[in-house]
Design an enzyme around this catalytic site. Structure first.
Site, PDB file in Angstrom:
ATOM      1  N   TYR A 253       0.863  -1.200   0.000  1.00  0.00           N
ATOM      2  CA  TYR A 253       0.000   0.000   0.000  1.00  0.00           C
ATOM      3  C   TYR A 253       0.890   1.237   0.000  1.00  0.00           C
ATOM      4  CZ  TYR A 253      -3.303   3.593   1.405  1.00  0.00           C
ATOM      5  OH  TYR A 253      -4.056   4.729   1.446  1.00  0.00           O
TER       6      TYR A 253
ATOM      7  N   ASP B 101       9.185   2.839   0.803  1.00  0.00           N
ATOM      8  CA  ASP B 101       8.075   3.637   1.316  1.00  0.00           C
ATOM      9  C   ASP B 101       8.087   3.499   2.847  1.00  0.00           C
ATOM     10  OD1 ASP B 101       5.696   4.585   2.215  1.00  0.00           O
ATOM     11  OD2 ASP B 101       4.440   3.507   0.781  1.00  0.00           O
TER      12      ASP B 101
HETATM   13  C1  LIG Z   1       3.235   2.772   3.717  1.00  0.00           C
HETATM   14  C2  LIG Z   1       2.295   3.878   3.349  1.00  0.00           C
HETATM   15  N1  LIG Z   1       2.542   4.599   2.249  1.00  0.00           N
HETATM   16  C3  LIG Z   1       1.764   5.628   1.887  1.00  0.00           C
HETATM   17  C4  LIG Z   1       0.664   5.963   2.633  1.00  0.00           C
HETATM   18  C5  LIG Z   1      -0.214   7.095   2.200  1.00  0.00           C
HETATM   19  O1  LIG Z   1      -0.056   8.175   3.049  1.00  0.00           O
HETATM   20  P1  LIG Z   1      -1.153   9.343   3.071  1.00  0.00           P
HETATM   21  O2  LIG Z   1      -2.386   8.749   3.660  1.00  0.00           O
HETATM   22  O3  LIG Z   1      -0.538  10.387   3.938  1.00  0.00           O
HETATM   23  O4  LIG Z   1      -1.328   9.800   1.665  1.00  0.00           O
HETATM   24  C6  LIG Z   1       0.359   5.239   3.788  1.00  0.00           C
HETATM   25  C7  LIG Z   1      -0.806   5.567   4.603  1.00  0.00           C
HETATM   26  O5  LIG Z   1      -1.236   4.856   5.451  1.00  0.00           O
HETATM   27  C8  LIG Z   1       1.212   4.166   4.160  1.00  0.00           C
HETATM   28  O6  LIG Z   1       0.965   3.416   5.240  1.00  0.00           O
END
Ligand SMILES: Cc1ncc(COP(=O)(O)O)c(C=O)c1O
Length: 451
Positions: free
Chosen positions: A147, A253
């Site tokens: 995700y 990420d």
């Molecule tokens: C690993 C990861 N990447 C990206 C995101 C997206 O972040 P945002 O909700 O601030 O756009 C999340 C959100 O939970 C996440 O857990």
């Protein structure tokens, strides 16, 4: 009860990741204020912020040091664009982030949230290969159950069907690989005795198609929104080596795992590697304000550094990129790290928490207990031997959520996975209390649908 707020909420608000019909006859929890690790509702009832307000609060709410940083900034400069102009908080924060991350990471590109931090990395990677005369490198590799956000780009690399299937028809094609999930190993191996066979599909793909691939994006050590799936640092270490061997970028990420939550400042440190792109948000500002950052190296940056006429500019930016107030909050959070020695502090809290969670293993419907730093997850199953899952319609998580609220916990299970995502400021006594209350909720058969 503040009837008017409840009524107005239902009349005007559409909440994220929420089936609004669930609240047709039920009140929403309206939070009035917060202090430290606790949220207080409009009646003064106290809730432990067990999931750090969607994984972002680090040092507790309303930390005085951070309040001071933000309020000082509020009287100095609220907002200015970061294109052609700059300001002290963004500059100082960029310097601190470079020092905090590992060489060769050396350049910071700010954005607004976790999704944009990842979008920026994807676009930079793609454009980099074009500048290097390798335009065929325009596909990405990602993991099932991964995700990276809710924008079209990040959803295209997301692997959570529950979230992404409705949009499939417009998502761009990518290579999706099995998730390294030890509890439900895609290669049918047992943890501890495997040879990381789950990396074979990556190697096979790269051997055949690396000239089409720009980057591999993944969440280091923990696929959070995909179900709190954890995997060993050795996987990450070997995956990083493969990306180098086959000349593709590694995008980590760390939107969820960054800033101490796994016990190290960044999860990649556990694996002794450094990515080409590091995506940060959530804990970046200690959870106080919205901000994203993409960290990369001079090597990438220099490929964009050219005469204007060459058109190598990175055309990406958001109105609030590097916002001074958010930058000040982030500086305040880093100050707290230094003053409270937060990383040292959690070194004794983490084993205490992990030990406390062991008692859940004996429960008939707890299939797996997994922990990483301040994060622990329980995967509930219908049958421990077959690992049969509860169906979506049984709504086990929803029942647990409601019971958790009664006990003063904000548990927000994802499907059948109940998890704790604790602030770094959690004390030993608080750990004991949270684990005990969570146990009372999860151990009660009445709270588990289908038993
Ligand atoms: C690993 C990861 N990447 C990206 C995101 C997206 O972040 P945002 O909700 O601030 O756009 C999340 C959100 O939970 C996440 O857990």
């Amino acid at each position: 009860m503040n009837l008017s707020l409840q009524k107005k909420d239902k009349k005007y608000l559409w909440h994220p990741y929420t089936q609004m019909k669930d609240y047709q006859t039920r009140d929403l929890l309206i939070i009035d204020h917060a202090q430290g690790n606790y949220l207080y509702d409009e009646h003064g009832k106290r809730y432990f912020d067990t999931i750090s307000s969607w994984w972002c609060i680090l040092h507790g709410h309303n930390h005085p040091t951070m309040q001071e940083f933000v309020s000082r900034q509020l009287h100095r400069l609220d907002q200015v664009l970061l294109a052609g102009t700059s300001h002290e908080p963004a500059i100082l924060l960029a310097e601190k982030l470079v020092k905090l991350t590992s060489a060769p990471l050396s350049k910071i590109f700010f954005s607004d949230n976790g999704s944009t931090a990842c979008e920026v990395a994807l676009k930079m990677s793609l454009q980099y290969w074009r500048h290097r005369e390798l335009p065929a490198k325009n596909r990405f590799i990602s993991l099932e159950r991964g995700y990276h956000g809710d924008t079209i780009g990040t959803m295209s690399l997301g692997g959570v069907p529950e979230f992404h299937q409705e949009f499939k028809s417009i998502l761009f094609p990518s290579f999706s690989l099995p998730s390294p999930h030890c509890y439900r190993c895609p290669m049918n191996r047992e943890p501890g005795s495997c040879e990381l066979e789950c990396l074979n599909p990556l190697e096979t793909l790269l051997a055949e198609k690396s000239e089409q691939v720009a980057a591999f994006i993944l969440e280091p050590l923990l696929q959070a929104a995909g179900g709190m799936r954890m995997y060993p640092p050795a996987y990450l270490n070997r995956a990083a080596k493969l990306t180098k061997k086959y000349n593709i970028h590694l995008i980590l990420d760390e939107v969820a795992t960054g800033f101490g939550r796994t016990g190290r400042m960044f999860a990649y440190e556990h694996a002794g590697i450094v990515p080409d792109f590091l995506c940060l948000s959530k804990g970046l500002t200690g959870g106080m304000l919205a901000m994203g950052a993409t960290v990369t190296s001079d090597k990438i940056y220099n490929a964009f550094y050219a005469d204007y006429g060459e058109n190598k500019t990175f055309y990406h930016g958001h109105t609030f990129t590097g916002n001074p107030l958010a930058s000040a909050a982030a500086l305040g959070s880093l100050q707290v790290f230094a003053e409270e020695k937060s990383l040292d502090y959690i070194q004794s809290i983490i084993p205490h928490l992990h030990q406390g969670m062991e008692r859940f293993r004996a429960l008939e419907w707890v299939g797996d207990v997994r922990c990483l730093g301040m994060i622990c997850a329980l995967e509930l199953v219908k049958d421990k031997t077959s690992k049969e899952e509860f169906s979506f319609s049984e709504r086990v998580g929803w029942k647990i959520y409601l019971k958790g609220l009664e006990k003063g916990l904000i548990l927000r299970p994802m499907g059948n996975t109940v998890y704790l995502w604790l602030p770094l400021s959690t004390s030993r006594d608080e750990v004991d209390e949270i684990v005990e209350l969570t146990y009372q909720v999860v151990a009660d058969p009445k709270n588990i649908v289908g038993l």
